[in-house]
Scaffold this motif. Sequence first.
Motif, PDB file in Angstrom:
ATOM      1  N   LYS A  12       0.819  -1.205   0.000  1.00  0.00           N
ATOM      2  CA  LYS A  12       0.000   0.000   0.000  1.00  0.00           C
ATOM      3  C   LYS A  12       0.856   1.260   0.000  1.00  0.00           C
ATOM      4  CE  LYS A  12      -3.905  -2.095   2.450  1.00  0.00           C
ATOM      5  NZ  LYS A  12      -4.762  -2.043   3.664  1.00  0.00           N
ATOM      6  N   ALA A  13       2.050   1.167   0.579  1.00  0.00           N
ATOM      7  CA  ALA A  13       2.917   2.339   0.704  1.00  0.00           C
ATOM      8  C   ALA A  13       4.073   2.333  -0.281  1.00  0.00           C
ATOM      9  CB  ALA A  13       3.464   2.428   2.126  1.00  0.00           C
ATOM     10  N   ALA A  14       4.238   1.254  -1.057  1.00  0.00           N
ATOM     11  CA  ALA A  14       5.394   1.142  -1.942  1.00  0.00           C
ATOM     12  C   ALA A  14       4.948   0.766  -3.350  1.00  0.00           C
ATOM     13  CB  ALA A  14       6.365   0.090  -1.403  1.00  0.00           C
ATOM     14  N   PRO A  15       5.093   1.683  -4.320  1.00  0.00           N
ATOM     15  CA  PRO A  15       4.698   1.375  -5.700  1.00  0.00           C
ATOM     16  C   PRO A  15       5.687   0.425  -6.369  1.00  0.00           C
ATOM     17  CG  PRO A  15       5.739   3.531  -5.598  1.00  0.00           C
ATOM     18  CD  PRO A  15       5.594   3.050  -4.172  1.00  0.00           C
ATOM     19  N   LEU A  16       5.331  -0.033  -7.550  1.00  0.00           N
ATOM     20  CA  LEU A  16       6.204  -0.919  -8.316  1.00  0.00           C
ATOM     21  C   LEU A  16       7.481  -0.176  -8.700  1.00  0.00           C
ATOM     22  CD1 LEU A  16       6.439  -3.718  -9.725  1.00  0.00           C
ATOM     23  CD2 LEU A  16       5.549  -2.609 -11.783  1.00  0.00           C
ATOM     24  N   SER A  17       8.624  -0.755  -8.347  1.00  0.00           N
ATOM     25  CA  SER A  17       9.911  -0.135  -8.618  1.00  0.00           C
ATOM     26  C   SER A  17      10.175  -0.044 -10.117  1.00  0.00           C
ATOM     27  CB  SER A  17      11.028  -0.950  -7.955  1.00  0.00           C
ATOM     28  OG  SER A  17      12.296  -0.546  -8.421  1.00  0.00           O
ATOM     29  N   ARG A  18      10.846   1.023 -10.521  1.00  0.00           N
ATOM     30  CA  ARG A  18      11.205   1.193 -11.930  1.00  0.00           C
ATOM     31  C   ARG A  18      12.167   0.109 -12.404  1.00  0.00           C
ATOM     32  NH1 ARG A  18       9.882   5.835 -14.468  1.00  0.00           N
ATOM     33  NH2 ARG A  18       8.932   7.492 -13.218  1.00  0.00           N
ATOM     34  N   GLN A  35      -4.949   2.723 -21.164  1.00  0.00           N
ATOM     35  CA  GLN A  35      -5.557   2.078 -20.012  1.00  0.00           C
ATOM     36  C   GLN A  35      -6.735   2.902 -19.488  1.00  0.00           C
ATOM     37  OE1 GLN A  35      -4.495   0.636 -15.422  1.00  0.00           O
ATOM     38  NE2 GLN A  35      -2.863   0.766 -16.939  1.00  0.00           N
ATOM     39  N   PHE A  36      -7.821   2.194 -19.157  1.00  0.00           N
ATOM     40  CA  PHE A  36      -8.946   2.755 -18.419  1.00  0.00           C
ATOM     41  C   PHE A  36      -9.101   1.930 -17.150  1.00  0.00           C
ATOM     42  CE2 PHE A  36      -9.953   3.995 -22.763  1.00  0.00           C
ATOM     43  CZ  PHE A  36     -10.428   5.294 -22.621  1.00  0.00           C
ATOM     44  N   ASN A  37      -9.078   2.580 -15.973  1.00  0.00           N
ATOM     45  CA  ASN A  37      -9.219   1.820 -14.735  1.00  0.00           C
ATOM     46  C   ASN A  37     -10.035   2.599 -13.710  1.00  0.00           C
ATOM     47  OD1 ASN A  37      -7.473   3.231 -12.644  1.00  0.00           O
ATOM     48  ND2 ASN A  37      -5.916   2.899 -14.235  1.00  0.00           N
ATOM     49  N   ASP A  38     -10.412   1.891 -12.654  1.00  0.00           N
ATOM     50  CA  ASP A  38     -11.245   2.473 -11.599  1.00  0.00           C
ATOM     51  C   ASP A  38     -10.432   2.931 -10.391  1.00  0.00           C
ATOM     52  OD1 ASP A  38     -13.646   2.400 -12.863  1.00  0.00           O
ATOM     53  OD2 ASP A  38     -14.381   0.580 -11.906  1.00  0.00           O
ATOM     54  N   LEU A  42      -4.868   0.598  -8.930  1.00  0.00           N
ATOM     55  CA  LEU A  42      -4.279   0.727 -10.261  1.00  0.00           C
ATOM     56  C   LEU A  42      -3.964   2.175 -10.609  1.00  0.00           C
ATOM     57  CD1 LEU A  42      -6.011  -2.083 -10.468  1.00  0.00           C
ATOM     58  CD2 LEU A  42      -5.323  -1.857 -12.841  1.00  0.00           C
ATOM     59  N   SER A  43      -3.908   3.025  -9.618  1.00  0.00           N
ATOM     60  CA  SER A  43      -3.633   4.431  -9.864  1.00  0.00           C
ATOM     61  C   SER A  43      -2.173   4.641 -10.267  1.00  0.00           C
ATOM     62  CB  SER A  43      -3.929   5.253  -8.606  1.00  0.00           C
ATOM     63  OG  SER A  43      -2.954   5.004  -7.610  1.00  0.00           O
ATOM     64  N   GLY A  44      -1.890   5.821 -10.784  1.00  0.00           N
ATOM     65  CA  GLY A  44      -0.512   6.147 -11.135  1.00  0.00           C
ATOM     66  C   GLY A  44       0.417   6.124  -9.941  1.00  0.00           C
ATOM     67  N   LYS A  45      -0.128   6.341  -8.743  1.00  0.00           N
ATOM     68  CA  LYS A  45       0.697   6.325  -7.533  1.00  0.00           C
ATOM     69  C   LYS A  45       1.296   4.949  -7.266  1.00  0.00           C
ATOM     70  CE  LYS A  45      -2.004   9.969  -5.263  1.00  0.00           C
ATOM     71  NZ  LYS A  45      -2.869  10.305  -4.104  1.00  0.00           N
ATOM     72  N   MET A  46       0.691   3.897  -7.837  1.00  0.00           N
ATOM     73  CA  MET A  46       1.211   2.541  -7.642  1.00  0.00           C
ATOM     74  C   MET A  46       2.294   2.194  -8.648  1.00  0.00           C
ATOM     75  SD  MET A  46      -0.452   1.778  -5.017  1.00  0.00           S
ATOM     76  CE  MET A  46       0.183   0.117  -4.835  1.00  0.00           C
ATOM     77  N   PHE A  55      -3.587   7.198 -20.142  1.00  0.00           N
ATOM     78  CA  PHE A  55      -3.873   6.548 -18.850  1.00  0.00           C
ATOM     79  C   PHE A  55      -5.050   7.279 -18.230  1.00  0.00           C
ATOM     80  CE2 PHE A  55      -3.265   5.799 -14.295  1.00  0.00           C
ATOM     81  CZ  PHE A  55      -2.954   4.443 -14.260  1.00  0.00           C
ATOM     82  N   PHE A  56      -6.211   6.639 -18.234  1.00  0.00           N
ATOM     83  CA  PHE A  56      -7.446   7.306 -17.827  1.00  0.00           C
ATOM     84  C   PHE A  56      -8.003   6.656 -16.566  1.00  0.00           C
ATOM     85  CE2 PHE A  56      -7.059   7.505 -22.445  1.00  0.00           C
ATOM     86  CZ  PHE A  56      -7.084   8.878 -22.657  1.00  0.00           C
ATOM     87  N   VAL A  57      -8.182   7.460 -15.530  1.00  0.00           N
ATOM     88  CA  VAL A  57      -8.696   6.982 -14.248  1.00  0.00           C
ATOM     89  C   VAL A  57     -10.128   7.455 -14.086  1.00  0.00           C
ATOM     90  CG1 VAL A  57      -8.413   7.038 -11.751  1.00  0.00           C
ATOM     91  CG2 VAL A  57      -6.397   6.993 -13.234  1.00  0.00           C
TER      92      VAL A  57
END
Length: 241
Positions: A12-18, A35-38, A42-46, A55-57
């Motif tokens: 929850k606090a650590a996004p996918l590493s580059r 991408q379309f997501n809810d 799956l937000s950009g923060k992850m 990238f559409f939220v």
Amino acid sequence: SGLHEFRHRVTKAAPLSREKPHLLAGIAPRFPVIQFNDDVWLSGKMGLARHHDGFFVSDRTESVYADRTLFANARTFIASAPFPSLFMFLHTYKAHAPYEPGAEFRSRLPQGCRQRGWPPLHRSQFDSRLTEKERMELEALYDAELEQLGHHLHGFFLWLKQAGLYDRSLIVLTSDHGEEFGEHGGWFHGHSLYREIHHVPLYIKFPGGKYAGRRVRDAVSIIDVLPTLLDLVGVPVPPNV
């Protein structure tokens, strides 16, 4: 990523590493990526917005018609931007708690059934004190959401066929988890590893009807999706996957 949790280390606090593998890192040089997501997980923060051309939220994660909106947005985009080829990722939280199907699907619920699964039901994943009536109502609401999702997915597939896109498309349908309805004293998901939670669908529709109707009975995992898709489009699979 094609990695187990203890290797990709996303929390929850650590996004996918580059530095970690990402399906789209191999796909993006070959296809426009949309991408379309809810939102939420799956937000950009992850760390999941990289390698995208669009990238559409959605701001409708609580909508009873989030799935209808999702497929409508996808149709509009495809029709307005007819790329020769395209990679599109679509995500919705239907079917998912709070189990709130649309009106036409609620009308098929058993007489006297509650209209929402949570709230007014308190979301306690370890509370086994629900009555049998409450359990049946939860399952009925969940089934209604599944029916709703299937209805809108079917409509999207029909549109792809009418647009001449379905037969030549590669389509993958899967989910991240199932739900438990008191089978082992728990509710919803995120608290156990019982089959009800981790046994999810994985359907792959190949272009031209290849392998149509074939069922693979070997145990596979969501981590197998990345190397499978990369292999199908001729992109080298990262060595640490």
